[in-house]
Structures are given as structure tokens and as C-alpha cells.
Design a protein around this motif. Sequence first.
Motif, mmCIF file in Angstrom:
data_model
loop_
_atom_site.group_PDB
_atom_site.id
_atom_site.type_symbol
_atom_site.label_atom_id
_atom_site.label_comp_id
_atom_site.label_asym_id
_atom_site.label_seq_id
_atom_site.Cartn_x
_atom_site.Cartn_y
_atom_site.Cartn_z
ATOM 1 N N UNK A 1 0.832 -1.202 0.000
ATOM 2 C CA UNK A 1 0.000 0.000 0.000
ATOM 3 C C UNK A 1 0.866 1.252 0.000
ATOM 4 N N UNK A 2 1.961 1.232 0.771
ATOM 5 C CA UNK A 2 2.872 2.376 0.796
ATOM 6 C C UNK A 2 3.469 2.599 -0.593
ATOM 7 N N UNK A 3 3.877 1.516 -1.240
ATOM 8 C CA UNK A 3 4.454 1.626 -2.587
ATOM 9 C C UNK A 3 3.429 2.168 -3.582
ATOM 10 N N UNK A 4 2.171 1.691 -3.476
ATOM 11 C CA UNK A 4 1.119 2.166 -4.383
ATOM 12 C C UNK A 4 0.910 3.666 -4.225
ATOM 13 N N UNK A 5 0.862 4.141 -2.955
ATOM 14 C CA UNK A 5 0.633 5.564 -2.713
ATOM 15 C C UNK A 5 1.778 6.398 -3.258
ATOM 16 N N UNK B 1 -9.428 4.290 -7.645
ATOM 17 C CA UNK B 1 -8.102 4.176 -7.048
ATOM 18 C C UNK B 1 -7.814 5.306 -6.059
ATOM 19 N N UNK B 2 -8.150 6.544 -6.409
ATOM 20 C CA UNK B 2 -7.868 7.678 -5.522
ATOM 21 C C UNK B 2 -8.572 7.482 -4.179
ATOM 22 N N UNK B 3 -9.827 7.027 -4.205
ATOM 23 C CA UNK B 3 -10.562 6.780 -2.971
ATOM 24 C C UNK B 3 -9.898 5.694 -2.153
ATOM 25 N N UNK C 1 -5.542 4.832 3.325
ATOM 26 C CA UNK C 1 -4.315 4.550 4.084
ATOM 27 C C UNK C 1 -3.231 5.599 3.880
ATOM 28 N N UNK C 2 -3.552 6.708 3.188
ATOM 29 C CA UNK C 2 -2.521 7.712 2.946
ATOM 30 C C UNK C 2 -3.145 9.105 2.834
ATOM 31 N N UNK C 3 -2.603 10.047 3.609
ATOM 32 C CA UNK C 3 -3.017 11.438 3.487
ATOM 33 C C UNK C 3 -1.967 12.189 2.680
ATOM 34 N N UNK D 1 -7.002 14.089 -4.478
ATOM 35 C CA UNK D 1 -6.707 13.423 -5.746
ATOM 36 C C UNK D 1 -5.726 14.231 -6.566
ATOM 37 N N UNK D 2 -5.243 13.624 -7.629
ATOM 38 C CA UNK D 2 -4.215 14.252 -8.456
ATOM 39 C C UNK D 2 -4.644 15.604 -9.027
ATOM 40 N N UNK D 3 -5.906 15.730 -9.378
ATOM 41 C CA UNK D 3 -6.366 16.959 -10.024
ATOM 42 C C UNK D 3 -6.332 18.164 -9.090
ATOM 43 N N UNK D 4 -6.237 17.924 -7.785
ATOM 44 C CA UNK D 4 -6.230 19.034 -6.836
ATOM 45 C C UNK D 4 -4.841 19.600 -6.587
#
Length: 441
Positions: free
Chosen positions: A14-18, A49-51, A56-58, A77-80
Motif C-alpha cells: 500500500x505504501x508503494x502504491x501511494x 483508485x484515488x478513494x 491509508x494515505x493522506x 486526488x491528483x487533479x487538486x
Amino acid sequence: MAVRLEFLTQDPQEIELAERYWAMDGEGVYLERVSDLLPFREVTQPGALAKHVRHFCRAYDGNQVCHVCNGEMRINGRSEAKKSPQRSSRPCGDCQKLQREEEETRAAASRAALEERLAPISARARSTVISYADLADDSVLILLAIEALIGPKLLQGVFSLRDCDELTPMGGDDFVRRLYRRGVLLDDPAVAEADAYFLKDGELWHKSALVRYFLPPDTLMGRGEEAFSLQRHRELTDAEALTNLWLDYSVADVMRYLHYQCSLHGQDLGSEALEKVEGAVRHGLRRYSVAQMWFIMWKVSKDAAALASRSYYSRESAAATIPTKIRKQLEIADQGSALRNEWTRPEPHIAGSLGMVFNDLFGLDEYSKGADVLELFASLSSQGRDDGVELSELATTFMNATLDGGKSLPALEAFADLVRAGLSTEDALWETINRNPALFQ
């Protein structure tokens, strides 16, 4: 990396994904597409995916600072994410929480202050009594009309302005508020709808549509059918009050018809024009019937619509001629031209319960000539007087008594008001004397 991550998990995957999700180059361009990160366990759609990552990541954007505390802004999310430093238009999460808490504190204090102001009003409303026998004649007629609409709610319960929509052809708000201003009707905040009362700059305000009104108990007989039944058979003799109420009602009847005609022709009258029309209509109703005034409304609206078809008139400028056209029609009628009196009430245009009360008690309707109505009410005011007194003797007594009492000016003003209301000289003198019996003992 412009985005700072704060992990809520110890799962390496999960850390790697974030980290891959938020990874970007020096220009702020993301290194990997979202679709390249899928599938990840049960997540197979890019939109989810963003949700999933937020669980598990802020993520905090170093390029955005809170305009309240200058802290980093959390993004979802990325767009912000922003590519250059700037102040956020909204507070950060911590500041929003603090603002909510402060707002809740202010709201609680406001509610407490409002309740403190309303408590004595409710207590006073529940303890107030009035004398039904001392009610003005026009107040009694309005109450009878309200009872015809809402039945036992007037005598035993509470009611709203909405309950009185069919009091007249133009609604009942003005007539209910008239009784409220006189203290004939009261309001109890304890039974009003939510948010009916509020404080503004320290002053107590209310929203009329949410208020609940009630008729307080009679001083001697309390509240209910027995106390009110006497008013149904009382002698009505106040010519001025009855005349003004009839004119108020009749103006509403005529204005309802004018609005109906204007809607057919797409005409819009501004507030200033409507005020002029109401003044002209009220003047005309002292002589003519409602139906005759309807005829005038029909004619001037039709003429204005024809005028609007001309190249040098707009619909607005043509409608603006309506007040003048009404006065012109009244001038023509006053000079002897007959006004049609058979005009019928349109299908959706009701007479209203106040109109039915006038009909039941006095036989008045839309075909009753204004001059006859005023004469009828004037005759009621003469009941019980000594007809053996000559007019000249009456006038002498009137003047001597008011001069001796030092009240000649208010007496003359009252006399003049009654004459303007349509009473004859003799009837106005008698009415003034009847209202001031102490002067003539």
C-alpha cells in the motif's frame, strides 16, 4: 516531490502504491498513469483508485497553503495538486473544524438569547385577554370571515397566513396583519414553525409565513364558541370602519381582476403604477360597483394591448398608460357616461370569505354601487340617535361642547374624516357625538 505523504498503514504494498500514485517530476507531471497502477488487489477501475489510496494515505500539497493558518493543504486526488505555490481559497481541514466549532458556539449562544427573548412573549400571549364587546366593527367582520375559512381553529387553536389565502380575491395577509397590529390576534412563539423568529442586530424579527396566530380569550367569557357567538349578532354601526373595510376588500377584488387581464396581455405594472391604480380604483369605488370597475379594467388593459402593437410603443410603455386610462374612464363616467354593470367574475377569481360575509350581513356583492354602499353604512350609524334634534341645533351643540372642552380641533378632524368616508353632514355629526358622549352630558 511537491506532495507530502502521511501514511496510515504499514503494508509495504500500500505504501508503494501511494508513492507511485503521487510521484511526479520537477514540472509537476505525474510519472505514471493511473491505469498503469491497476489492478491493485480488488481495485480494477481508475476512478476508484484515488478513494482507495485515501484510506491509508493522506496527501498534503506543498504548493498550497491555508489562507487562515498558512499550513499545508490536504488534497484528495491528483487533479487538486498545484504546479506553483499559491494560497488556497478554502481553509485547511483543521481550520474548517475550528470554524465549525466556533460557529456552533455562536449558534448555541444565539439560540439561548433568542429563547430568552421569546419566553416572556409566549407567557404574555398565553395570559392576555381582550374584550370581544369592544372590538371594532371591521375587526369583527374580518374575524367572521376567518372563521368561515378555518372553523374551530380560530376559536380553539392556531392558524397561519396560508390558512387565510382565500379571505379575499388577493389573499388575506393584509387583513390578518391588521388584526395583529391591533392586538386582536396574537402570536405564540411556542407553537410557531422552526426559524419563525430570529435576532438581527439585537432586534427580534419574525417571518410572517411561519408564525402561528390565535384569538385570545374574551375578558368575561373566555375562549370558545359561546364567547364568540355574540359577535355574530352584534349591532354594526361604525360607518367609517365598515366603509373603509368595504373599500379595502373591493379594491382587492378589482386589482385581482386587473392582474388577471394584464396576465392575458403580457402586461407588467411596476409598484409605482400599481399604487396609482389602487388610488384611482378606491376613488371610483365610492360611486361605482366592483363589476363596473372590472369593466374599466378590462377596457384599459385591452386598449393598452392594442397600443403596444404600434411601432412607436413598447409593451412596457403601453402598460404604463393604464393608470391614466383608468382615471380618464372615471372622468367620462362622472360626466354621465354609463358604465356596464353586468361584468361577471372569471372562473378562477373567487369572492373570498370576506366578500361572503358582506353579502350575508348586508346583501352586498360585486354589483352593489359604491354610492349605495356608503349610504347604507351611513344609515347604520344613525341608529339609536334622537331624530327630533334639528341639524342646526345639533351643529350648535357640537361646536359649543367642543369649544368649551378645548377639543375643537380633534373634534373637527374626526368630523372631516367621517365626511371624507362618505357620510352626510348630519350623519358625520351624530357619529362624532356618539364616539365622544362625555362631551355632551
